[in-house]
Design an enzyme around this catalytic site. Structure first.
Site, PDB file in Angstrom:
ATOM      1  N   THR A   1      10.075  -6.547 -11.654  1.00  0.00           N
ATOM      2  CA  THR A   1      10.129  -8.215 -12.547  1.00  0.00           C
ATOM      3  C   THR A   1       9.452  -8.183 -11.130  1.00  0.00           C
ATOM      4  O   THR A   1       9.021  -8.189 -10.666  1.00  0.00           O
ATOM      5  CB  THR A   1      11.241  -8.926 -11.753  1.00  0.00           C
ATOM      6  OG1 THR A   1      12.578  -8.265 -12.776  1.00  0.00           O
ATOM      7  CG2 THR A   1      11.025 -10.397 -11.843  1.00  0.00           C
TER       8      THR A   1
ATOM      9  N   SER B   1      -3.224  -3.727   0.700  1.00  0.00           N
ATOM     10  CA  SER B   1      -1.693  -4.640   0.715  1.00  0.00           C
ATOM     11  C   SER B   1      -2.039  -5.859   1.249  1.00  0.00           C
ATOM     12  O   SER B   1      -2.994  -6.305   2.346  1.00  0.00           O
ATOM     13  CB  SER B   1      -0.842  -4.141   2.137  1.00  0.00           C
ATOM     14  OG  SER B   1       0.253  -3.487   1.676  1.00  0.00           O
ATOM     15  N   ALA B   2      -1.049  -6.639   0.116  1.00  0.00           N
ATOM     16  CA  ALA B   2      -1.906  -8.382   1.277  1.00  0.00           C
ATOM     17  C   ALA B   2      -1.534  -8.872   2.779  1.00  0.00           C
ATOM     18  O   ALA B   2      -2.557  -9.671   2.996  1.00  0.00           O
ATOM     19  CB  ALA B   2      -0.688  -9.266   0.505  1.00  0.00           C
ATOM     20  N   HIS B   3      -0.759  -8.039   3.729  1.00  0.00           N
ATOM     21  CA  HIS B   3      -0.363  -8.632   4.885  1.00  0.00           C
ATOM     22  C   HIS B   3      -1.161  -8.180   5.670  1.00  0.00           C
ATOM     23  O   HIS B   3      -1.101  -8.992   7.017  1.00  0.00           O
ATOM     24  CB  HIS B   3       1.113  -8.663   4.684  1.00  0.00           C
ATOM     25  CG  HIS B   3       1.691  -7.178   5.423  1.00  0.00           C
ATOM     26  ND1 HIS B   3       1.722  -6.706   6.557  1.00  0.00           N
ATOM     27  CD2 HIS B   3       1.790  -5.458   4.352  1.00  0.00           C
ATOM     28  CE1 HIS B   3       1.520  -5.409   6.017  1.00  0.00           C
ATOM     29  NE2 HIS B   3       1.636  -5.059   5.198  1.00  0.00           N
TER      30      HIS B   3
ATOM     31  N   CYS C   1       4.582   2.291  11.205  1.00  0.00           N
ATOM     32  CA  CYS C   1       5.102   3.246  10.609  1.00  0.00           C
ATOM     33  C   CYS C   1       5.386   4.018  10.713  1.00  0.00           C
ATOM     34  O   CYS C   1       7.445   5.252  10.044  1.00  0.00           O
ATOM     35  CB  CYS C   1       4.965   3.049   9.284  1.00  0.00           C
ATOM     36  SG  CYS C   1       4.105   1.666   8.863  1.00  0.00           S
TER      37      CYS C   1
ATOM     38  N   ALA D   1       0.618  -0.937   0.118  1.00  0.00           N
ATOM     39  CA  ALA D   1       0.167   0.325   0.148  1.00  0.00           C
ATOM     40  C   ALA D   1       1.199   1.319  -0.261  1.00  0.00           C
ATOM     41  O   ALA D   1       0.513   2.123  -0.845  1.00  0.00           O
ATOM     42  CB  ALA D   1      -0.878  -0.006   1.392  1.00  0.00           C
TER      43      ALA D   1
ATOM     44  N   GLN E   1      -7.030  -0.807   5.682  1.00  0.00           N
ATOM     45  CA  GLN E   1      -7.573  -2.197   6.355  1.00  0.00           C
ATOM     46  C   GLN E   1      -8.605  -2.239   6.205  1.00  0.00           C
ATOM     47  O   GLN E   1      -9.460  -3.351   7.526  1.00  0.00           O
ATOM     48  CB  GLN E   1      -7.340  -0.892   7.427  1.00  0.00           C
ATOM     49  CG  GLN E   1      -6.171  -0.695   8.407  1.00  0.00           C
ATOM     50  CD  GLN E   1      -5.368  -1.380   9.006  1.00  0.00           C
ATOM     51  OE1 GLN E   1      -5.347  -2.831   9.287  1.00  0.00           O
ATOM     52  NE2 GLN E   1      -3.826  -1.592   9.139  1.00  0.00           N
TER      53      GLN E   1
ATOM     54  N   ASN F   1      -6.551   2.500  10.455  1.00  0.00           N
ATOM     55  CA  ASN F   1      -5.311   1.011  11.377  1.00  0.00           C
ATOM     56  C   ASN F   1      -5.015   1.750  12.721  1.00  0.00           C
ATOM     57  O   ASN F   1      -5.435   0.896  13.282  1.00  0.00           O
ATOM     58  CB  ASN F   1      -3.828   2.012  10.457  1.00  0.00           C
ATOM     59  CG  ASN F   1      -3.230   3.415  10.015  1.00  0.00           C
ATOM     60  OD1 ASN F   1      -4.087   4.038   9.662  1.00  0.00           O
ATOM     61  ND2 ASN F   1      -2.257   3.480  10.777  1.00  0.00           N
TER      62      ASN F   1
HETATM   63  N1  PMP Z   1      -2.613   2.803   4.558  1.00  0.00           N
HETATM   64  C1  PMP Z   1      -2.481   2.106   6.061  1.00  0.00           C
HETATM   65  C2  PMP Z   1      -3.912   2.470   5.972  1.00  0.00           C
HETATM   66  C3  PMP Z   1      -2.182   1.556   6.591  1.00  0.00           C
HETATM   67  O1  PMP Z   1      -2.445   0.462   7.828  1.00  0.00           O
HETATM   68  C4  PMP Z   1      -0.748   0.735   5.467  1.00  0.00           C
HETATM   69  C5  PMP Z   1       0.200   0.390   6.944  1.00  0.00           C
HETATM   70  N2  PMP Z   1       0.089  -0.037   7.728  1.00  0.00           N
HETATM   71  C6  PMP Z   1      -0.226   1.055   5.163  1.00  0.00           C
HETATM   72  C7  PMP Z   1      -1.001   1.865   3.407  1.00  0.00           C
HETATM   73  C8  PMP Z   1       0.806   0.932   4.425  1.00  0.00           C
HETATM   74  O2  PMP Z   1       1.389  -0.759   3.818  1.00  0.00           O
HETATM   75  P1  PMP Z   1       2.263  -0.994   3.612  1.00  0.00           P
HETATM   76  O3  PMP Z   1       3.405  -0.704   4.966  1.00  0.00           O
HETATM   77  O4  PMP Z   1       1.717  -2.222   3.304  1.00  0.00           O
HETATM   78  O5  PMP Z   1       2.806  -0.918   2.499  1.00  0.00           O
END
Ligand code: PMP
Length: 383
Positions: free
Chosen positions: A242, A200-202, A329, A71, A180, A152
């Protein structure tokens, strides 16, 4: 063992996702963009299958799905990638909110440093921004409105549905950071009107390091995005580099699982929230919940324990729970949550607030036992 309660930072990988990826790592070699041998063709087939799974979850066509590293990158492309169009169309006004993830806020601040005019809208104490306040700011030269779907830190759902309905009638691009909410608010996202959406997949039990940007077509045309890094024509030229084949397969599998299980997951995470609330209410500890729960996700609680420093609580209860007090982050060094501050929460309360987030595989009884022990320590800290 400590219970992991920080799913909003990153959810553990689903073992079915991991199995899919291991299978690809073992049996597939090659670059999905190699056209000269069947290894490349097979890798391409894996990627396109995954793209189909993503498209199905989000209710879009495969030609609207662009894989990225996650993301953060999607948000950067969605915003910085508009520069050329902004210059051509002379639209240099951007609207966003004060509670966006830094991947949006800092990118928009960078745009401001490049001469763009920016309006940053704050939420109220509920944790939600008012759609009308945003809409009132839209002008003829507004290039972009960027609003997250779910915050988040608080889990509060933002009024992106209302915003999309209004903005689609105007000549304004609408970006939604759905990191989220993806795989959770499935129907709401499918019904949403937007130009660009990041995920984001995780955050949905897929692998870290892969995600996507969905670019919706309007009159057959995708939004006027350009790549922000150079070096290849992959992903329609929008995201050179890639493509990580096994990661895309993991992302696709996570989307497929989320699509099949999101209703069941919603019931499970909500039941856990009720248990947490019951534990809080029975603990005798003084607390309050940040953000209006009417708009909150079932998997998140942002709690202020009166008189208990969040830093002290997290350090002294590590053996019971993995909590957080802000976005991973921005958590290298402690600084009070800018999200809670934007909601108008006083500093002392922010310093006593923790985010608790859980997921589909959180074991209820195990979580409750550890949470109860954590509350005991919280009480001791206060006394
Ligand atoms: N946007 C939001 C609302 C998030 O919670 C996060 C991850 N904390 C991100 C963006 C960034 O995602 P990623 O670290 O997987 O790039």
């Amino acid at each position: 063992m400590s219970v992991y309660l920080d799913y909003n930072a990153s959810a553990p990988i689903d073992l079915r996702v991991l199995d899919t990826m291991v299978e690809i790592y073992k049996n597939n070699v090659g670059n999905a963009d190699s056209r000269t041998h069947c290894f490349g063709e097979n890798a391409r087939a894996v990627v396109e299958h995954a793209r189909g799974q993503v498209a199905h979850l989000f209710g879009v066509s495969t030609s609207e799905v662009y894989f990225t590293s996650g993301a953060t990158e999607s948000n950067n492309i969605a915003i910085q990638g508009l520069k050329e169009y902004a210059e051509k169309s002379n639209k240099r006004h951007i609207i966003t909110t004060a509670i966006e993830h830094k991947a949006v806020l800092e990118t928009i601040k960078y745009m401001a440093s490049q001469g763009y005019e920016v309006d940053i809208i704050a939420p109220d104490l509920s944790g939600r921004v008012d759609a009308n306040v945003i809409l009132d700011k839209v002008r003829d030269d507004t290039l972009l409105v960027s609003v997250m779907h779910v915050n988040n830190e608080t889990g509060i759902i933002q009024p992106v549905t209302e915003l999309g309905e209004e903005l689609c009638r105007r000549d304004v691009l609408f970006h939604v950071d759905a990191t989220q909410s993806s795989g959770k608010l499935v129907e709401e996202i499918r019904g949403l009107r937007y130009s660009m959406l990041s995920f984001s997949a995780h955050k949905m039990m897929g692998p870290q390091g892969i995600g996507g940007l969905i670019l919706r077509r309007k009159s057959y045309k995708i939004p006027p995005i350009r790549a922000i890094i150079l070096g290849g024509q992959q992903e329609g030229g929008i995201r050179p580099g890639t493509i990580p084949v096994a990661l895309t397969a993991g992302c696709g599998k996570a989307c497929e699982i989320a699509e099949n299980e999101y209703k069941k997951n919603a019931v499970h995470v909500y039941a856990i929230k009720e248990k947490i609330m019951a534990e809080l209410n029975n603990s005798g500890i003084e607390f309050h919940i940040n953000g209006n729960q009417e708009y909150c996700m079932g998997n998140t609680l942002n709690v202020c324990f009166t008189g208990v420093s969040s830093e002290a609580l997290m350090i002294s209860t590590k053996q019971y729970c993995g909590l957080s007090n802000g976005s991973a982050c921005t958590s290298k060094s402690y600084s009070p949550s800018y999200v809670l501050a934007a909601m108008g929460i006083p500093l002392v309360q922010i310093e006593n607030s923790v985010r608790i987030s859980w997921g589909p595989d959180t074991l209820e009884d195990y979580m409750v036992d550890n949470f109860r022990n954590m509350l005991k320590v919280a009480k001791e800290i206060k006394n």
